[in-house]
Design an enzyme around this catalytic site. Structure first.
Site, PDB file in Angstrom:
ATOM      1  N   SER A 191       0.807  -1.222   0.000  1.00 29.53           N
ATOM      2  CA  SER A 191       0.000   0.000   0.000  1.00 29.53           C
ATOM      3  C   SER A 191       0.840   1.272   0.000  1.00 29.53           C
ATOM      4  CB  SER A 191      -0.962   0.018   1.191  1.00 29.53           C
ATOM      5  OG  SER A 191      -0.253   0.276   2.378  1.00 29.53           O
TER       6      SER A 191
ATOM      7  N   LYS B 249       1.484   4.202   7.029  1.00 30.33           N
ATOM      8  CA  LYS B 249       0.785   5.091   6.100  1.00 30.33           C
ATOM      9  C   LYS B 249       1.307   6.516   6.261  1.00 30.33           C
ATOM     10  CE  LYS B 249      -2.327   2.060   4.659  1.00 30.33           C
ATOM     11  NZ  LYS B 249      -1.507   0.882   4.865  1.00 30.33           N
TER      12      LYS B 249
END
Length: 185
Positions: A117, A154
């Site tokens: 991701s 993230k």
């Protein structure tokens, strides 16, 4: 806290001092850093750290860091760069890295990355993320976050005044934490 845990805390202080000054502190400075009342306590600490392989004596009798002094914690649990996974205590190993890369050794660890991701940020599965613990993060920082009791890697972002975690791969959704932390007054 047992003696071994205390020694690791003192080692962290030595590592931080070394990162700032590129040398080990004097006995007097070590007394101050560790809160010791005597040079004898410093001597005993350095001897214990020597037995553990963190420091040794030079030919001139000065204390010097060994390679083990520069080891950092290597988590055995990868941090997913995909969807979050359950946070839990995991074992860890040590890994020595170039000491010029770390600002605060006692607050730094290496975490293997799992998932893709964050691939558009150049973070690939199998990479080692160098993570420094801090009290706060800024919007735009890449963080290891605990969201609803799960870890993920993230970019910290804001949407409508709320913090969110932004992936760096359009195949993954923005994470909007369900639980909000409460601060004590």
């Amino acid at each position: 806290m047992n003696e071994f845990e205390k020694d690791l805390d003192y080692l962290g202080r030595l590592q931080d001092y070394y990162a700032d000054n590129r040398c080990l502190p004097s006995y007097a400075r070590l007394m101050s850093l560790c809160g010791f009342a005597s040079k004898s306590a410093v001597s005993k600490l350095l001897t214990r750290l020597q037995l553990q392989g963190f420091v040794s004596r030079s030919r001139d009798g000065d204390w010097v860091p060994n390679d083990r002094f520069f080891e950092r914690t290597l988590s055995t649990q990868p941090v997913p760069a995909g969807m979050p996974v359950s946070a839990r205590d995991v074992g860890n190993d040590s890994f020595a890295i170039d000491h010029y890369l770390i600002n605060r050794p006692s607050e730094t660890m290496l975490i293997p990355v799992k998932g893709d991701s964050m691939i558009d940020a150049g973070i690939h599965p199998g990479d080692l993320a160098v993570v420094e613990r801090r009290a706060a993060a800024n919007v735009g920082d890449i963080v290891v976050a605990i969201v609803d009791d799960e870890f993920t890697l993230k970019t910290l972002a804001r949407e409508a005044g709320q913090f969110v975690l932004q992936p760096a791969n359009p195949a993954y959704p923005v994470i909007r934490p369900a639980a909000r932390s409460r601060s004590s007054g």
